[in-house]
Design a protein around this motif. Structure first.
Motif, PDB file in Angstrom:
ATOM      1  N   ILE A 153     -46.287 -28.212   3.587  1.00  0.00           N
ATOM      2  CA  ILE A 153     -45.147 -27.534   4.216  1.00  0.00           C
ATOM      3  C   ILE A 153     -45.211 -26.015   4.041  1.00  0.00           C
ATOM      4  CG2 ILE A 153     -42.633 -27.309   4.239  1.00  0.00           C
ATOM      5  CD1 ILE A 153     -43.629 -29.971   5.390  1.00  0.00           C
ATOM      6  N   ALA A 154     -45.600 -25.536   2.884  1.00  0.00           N
ATOM      7  CA  ALA A 154     -45.593 -24.095   2.602  1.00  0.00           C
ATOM      8  C   ALA A 154     -46.281 -23.263   3.679  1.00  0.00           C
ATOM      9  CB  ALA A 154     -46.193 -23.815   1.231  1.00  0.00           C
ATOM     10  N   PRO A 155     -47.468 -23.646   4.173  1.00  0.00           N
ATOM     11  CA  PRO A 155     -48.125 -22.802   5.186  1.00  0.00           C
ATOM     12  C   PRO A 155     -47.307 -22.597   6.462  1.00  0.00           C
ATOM     13  CG  PRO A 155     -49.709 -24.337   4.244  1.00  0.00           C
ATOM     14  CD  PRO A 155     -48.349 -24.751   3.739  1.00  0.00           C
ATOM     15  N   LEU A 156     -46.372 -23.500   6.733  1.00  0.00           N
ATOM     16  CA  LEU A 156     -45.514 -23.322   7.912  1.00  0.00           C
ATOM     17  C   LEU A 156     -44.647 -22.070   7.780  1.00  0.00           C
ATOM     18  CD1 LEU A 156     -44.245 -26.996   8.440  1.00  0.00           C
ATOM     19  CD2 LEU A 156     -46.208 -25.863   9.518  1.00  0.00           C
ATOM     20  N   PHE A 157     -44.414 -21.631   6.550  1.00  0.00           N
ATOM     21  CA  PHE A 157     -43.551 -20.480   6.274  1.00  0.00           C
ATOM     22  C   PHE A 157     -44.336 -19.192   6.039  1.00  0.00           C
ATOM     23  CE2 PHE A 157     -40.806 -24.067   5.525  1.00  0.00           C
ATOM     24  CZ  PHE A 157     -39.596 -23.638   6.047  1.00  0.00           C
ATOM     25  N   GLU A 158     -45.612 -19.189   6.405  1.00  0.00           N
ATOM     26  CA  GLU A 158     -46.475 -18.008   6.243  1.00  0.00           C
ATOM     27  C   GLU A 158     -45.798 -16.749   6.789  1.00  0.00           C
ATOM     28  OE1 GLU A 158     -49.597 -15.316   5.814  1.00  0.00           O
ATOM     29  OE2 GLU A 158     -49.644 -17.346   5.011  1.00  0.00           O
ATOM     30  N   GLU A 159     -45.274 -16.801   8.008  1.00  0.00           N
ATOM     31  CA  GLU A 159     -44.647 -15.612   8.614  1.00  0.00           C
ATOM     32  C   GLU A 159     -43.343 -15.230   7.923  1.00  0.00           C
ATOM     33  OE1 GLU A 159     -44.461 -15.310  12.918  1.00  0.00           O
ATOM     34  OE2 GLU A 159     -45.951 -16.924  13.044  1.00  0.00           O
ATOM     35  N   ALA A 160     -42.669 -16.185   7.333  1.00  0.00           N
ATOM     36  CA  ALA A 160     -41.405 -15.907   6.658  1.00  0.00           C
ATOM     37  C   ALA A 160     -41.625 -15.214   5.320  1.00  0.00           C
ATOM     38  CB  ALA A 160     -40.625 -17.205   6.445  1.00  0.00           C
ATOM     39  N   TYR A 161     -42.805 -15.380   4.742  1.00  0.00           N
ATOM     40  CA  TYR A 161     -43.085 -14.826   3.417  1.00  0.00           C
ATOM     41  C   TYR A 161     -42.805 -13.322   3.353  1.00  0.00           C
ATOM     42  CZ  TYR A 161     -45.487 -13.620  -0.891  1.00  0.00           C
ATOM     43  OH  TYR A 161     -45.774 -13.142  -2.133  1.00  0.00           O
ATOM     44  N   ASP A 162     -43.154 -12.607   4.395  1.00  0.00           N
ATOM     45  CA  ASP A 162     -43.011 -11.149   4.390  1.00  0.00           C
ATOM     46  C   ASP A 162     -41.638 -10.656   4.855  1.00  0.00           C
ATOM     47  OD1 ASP A 162     -45.674 -10.622   3.467  1.00  0.00           O
ATOM     48  OD2 ASP A 162     -46.381 -11.174   5.463  1.00  0.00           O
ATOM     49  N   LEU A 163     -40.774 -11.544   5.281  1.00  0.00           N
ATOM     50  CA  LEU A 163     -39.431 -11.124   5.699  1.00  0.00           C
ATOM     51  C   LEU A 163     -38.581 -10.855   4.459  1.00  0.00           C
ATOM     52  CD1 LEU A 163     -38.741 -13.634   8.632  1.00  0.00           C
ATOM     53  CD2 LEU A 163     -39.598 -11.277   8.761  1.00  0.00           C
ATOM     54  N   TYR A 164     -38.000  -9.664   4.395  1.00  0.00           N
ATOM     55  CA  TYR A 164     -37.249  -9.286   3.192  1.00  0.00           C
ATOM     56  C   TYR A 164     -35.978 -10.105   3.000  1.00  0.00           C
ATOM     57  CZ  TYR A 164     -34.211  -6.698   6.358  1.00  0.00           C
ATOM     58  OH  TYR A 164     -33.356  -6.362   7.367  1.00  0.00           O
ATOM     59  N   ASN A 165     -35.510 -10.774   4.046  1.00  0.00           N
ATOM     60  CA  ASN A 165     -34.252 -11.514   3.947  1.00  0.00           C
ATOM     61  C   ASN A 165     -34.451 -13.023   3.781  1.00  0.00           C
ATOM     62  OD1 ASN A 165     -35.204 -11.609   6.649  1.00  0.00           O
ATOM     63  ND2 ASN A 165     -33.169 -12.078   7.411  1.00  0.00           N
ATOM     64  N   VAL A 166     -35.697 -13.457   3.598  1.00  0.00           N
ATOM     65  CA  VAL A 166     -35.972 -14.884   3.392  1.00  0.00           C
ATOM     66  C   VAL A 166     -36.508 -15.087   1.979  1.00  0.00           C
ATOM     67  CG1 VAL A 166     -37.344 -16.878   4.124  1.00  0.00           C
ATOM     68  CG2 VAL A 166     -36.431 -15.295   5.839  1.00  0.00           C
ATOM     69  N   ARG A 167     -35.845 -15.992   1.252  1.00  0.00           N
ATOM     70  CA  ARG A 167     -36.300 -16.377  -0.080  1.00  0.00           C
ATOM     71  C   ARG A 167     -36.918 -17.766   0.046  1.00  0.00           C
ATOM     72  NH1 ARG A 167     -34.906 -12.029   0.127  1.00  0.00           N
ATOM     73  NH2 ARG A 167     -33.428 -10.855  -1.110  1.00  0.00           N
ATOM     74  N   LEU A 168     -38.134 -17.895  -0.420  1.00  0.00           N
ATOM     75  CA  LEU A 168     -38.826 -19.180  -0.399  1.00  0.00           C
ATOM     76  C   LEU A 168     -38.847 -19.780  -1.795  1.00  0.00           C
ATOM     77  CD1 LEU A 168     -41.927 -18.220   1.790  1.00  0.00           C
ATOM     78  CD2 LEU A 168     -39.881 -19.471   2.512  1.00  0.00           C
ATOM     79  N   PRO A 169     -39.035 -21.094  -1.893  1.00  0.00           N
ATOM     80  CA  PRO A 169     -39.246 -21.672  -3.223  1.00  0.00           C
ATOM     81  C   PRO A 169     -40.500 -21.046  -3.838  1.00  0.00           C
ATOM     82  CG  PRO A 169     -38.942 -23.392  -1.562  1.00  0.00           C
ATOM     83  CD  PRO A 169     -39.079 -22.092  -0.834  1.00  0.00           C
ATOM     84  N   GLU A 170     -40.502 -20.881  -5.123  1.00  0.00           N
ATOM     85  CA  GLU A 170     -41.649 -20.251  -5.781  1.00  0.00           C
ATOM     86  C   GLU A 170     -42.937 -21.020  -5.487  1.00  0.00           C
ATOM     87  OE1 GLU A 170     -43.021 -18.423 -10.090  1.00  0.00           O
ATOM     88  OE2 GLU A 170     -41.138 -19.536  -9.958  1.00  0.00           O
ATOM     89  N   SER A 171     -42.860 -22.339  -5.424  1.00  0.00           N
ATOM     90  CA  SER A 171     -44.065 -23.134  -5.144  1.00  0.00           C
ATOM     91  C   SER A 171     -44.627 -22.806  -3.758  1.00  0.00           C
ATOM     92  CB  SER A 171     -43.762 -24.631  -5.243  1.00  0.00           C
ATOM     93  OG  SER A 171     -42.767 -25.011  -4.303  1.00  0.00           O
ATOM     94  N   PHE A 172     -43.766 -22.630  -2.757  1.00  0.00           N
ATOM     95  CA  PHE A 172     -44.232 -22.267  -1.414  1.00  0.00           C
ATOM     96  C   PHE A 172     -44.884 -20.887  -1.443  1.00  0.00           C
ATOM     97  CE2 PHE A 172     -41.295 -24.858   1.659  1.00  0.00           C
ATOM     98  CZ  PHE A 172     -41.593 -26.030   0.993  1.00  0.00           C
TER      99      PHE A 172
END
Length: 143
Positions: free
Chosen positions: A104-123
Motif C-alpha cells: 500500500i505505501a507506494p500508492l502514497f509516493e506523491e503524497a509523501y512530499d505534500l506538507y499537509n499529508v501525514r503518513l504512517p511512519e511505516s509507509f
C-alpha cells in the motif's frame, strides 16, 4: 525539519484536520479505523468513498492494490487542493483488508512530499527506502 507521521492512535482532531481511513465501497464502517472514523470523526454509514465530516474514506476491500490506486490518486488531488487542511492517513488496507504496508505505501509516493499529508511512519519508511534504492540503481548504472 523532521518528518511528521500519523500518530498510531488518534483520539481527536483540530478544526482543519482530517482522518483518512480504509473503507469498503458499501460504506459499512464496522471495524478498525473505519469504526473510529464513524464514532469520532463524522464518517457516514453507507458512504464508502471521499470526504465525510472530518474523515476521508479510501475503499480497500474491492480487489487488489490496482483497484485501490485510483481512490488514493483522488485523495492526493484533494489534498493538493485543500492545502490548508492536514490529512492524517492511517495504515489503510493493512488491517481487515489484509494488505501489507509494502503493498500500500507506494500508492502514497506523491503524497509523501505534500506538507499537509501525514503518513504512517511505516509507509514513509517504505517510500524513502524505495526512493533510496532507485537512486542507488541509477548510480550503479552510471546515470
Amino acid at each position: 525539519m523532521d518528518k511528521e507521521y500519523t500518530p498510531d492512535n488518534i483520539e481527536s482532531l483540530g478544526p482543519d484536520e482530517v482522518f483518512v481511513f480504509g473503507s469498503n465501497l458499501q460504506g459499512i464502517h464496522a471495524g478498525g479505523a473505519a469504526r473510529v472514523a464513524l464514532e469520532k470523526f463524522g464518517a457516514v454509514m453507507g458512504q464508502g468513498v471521499g470526504i465525510q465530516g472530518q474523515a476521508y474514506a479510501i475503499p480497500t476491500m474491492q480487489g487488489g492494490v490496482d483497484t485501490i490506486k485510483p481512490y488514493v490518486d483522488q485523495f492526493i488531488e484533494l489534498a493538493r487542493e485543500w492545502d490548508q487542511t492536514t490529512f492524517y492517513v492511517t495504515r489503510i488496507g493493512c488491517g481487515i483488508a489484509g494488505f501489507r504496508d509494502e503493498e500500500i505505501a507506494p500508492l502514497f509516493e506523491e503524497a509523501y512530499d505534500l506538507y499537509n499529508v501525514r503518513l504512517p511512519e511505516s509507509f514513509a519508511r517504505i517510500i524513502m527506502r524505495n526512493r533510496n534504492s532507485g537512486k542507488q540503481a541509477l548510480r550503479s548504472s552510471g546515470r
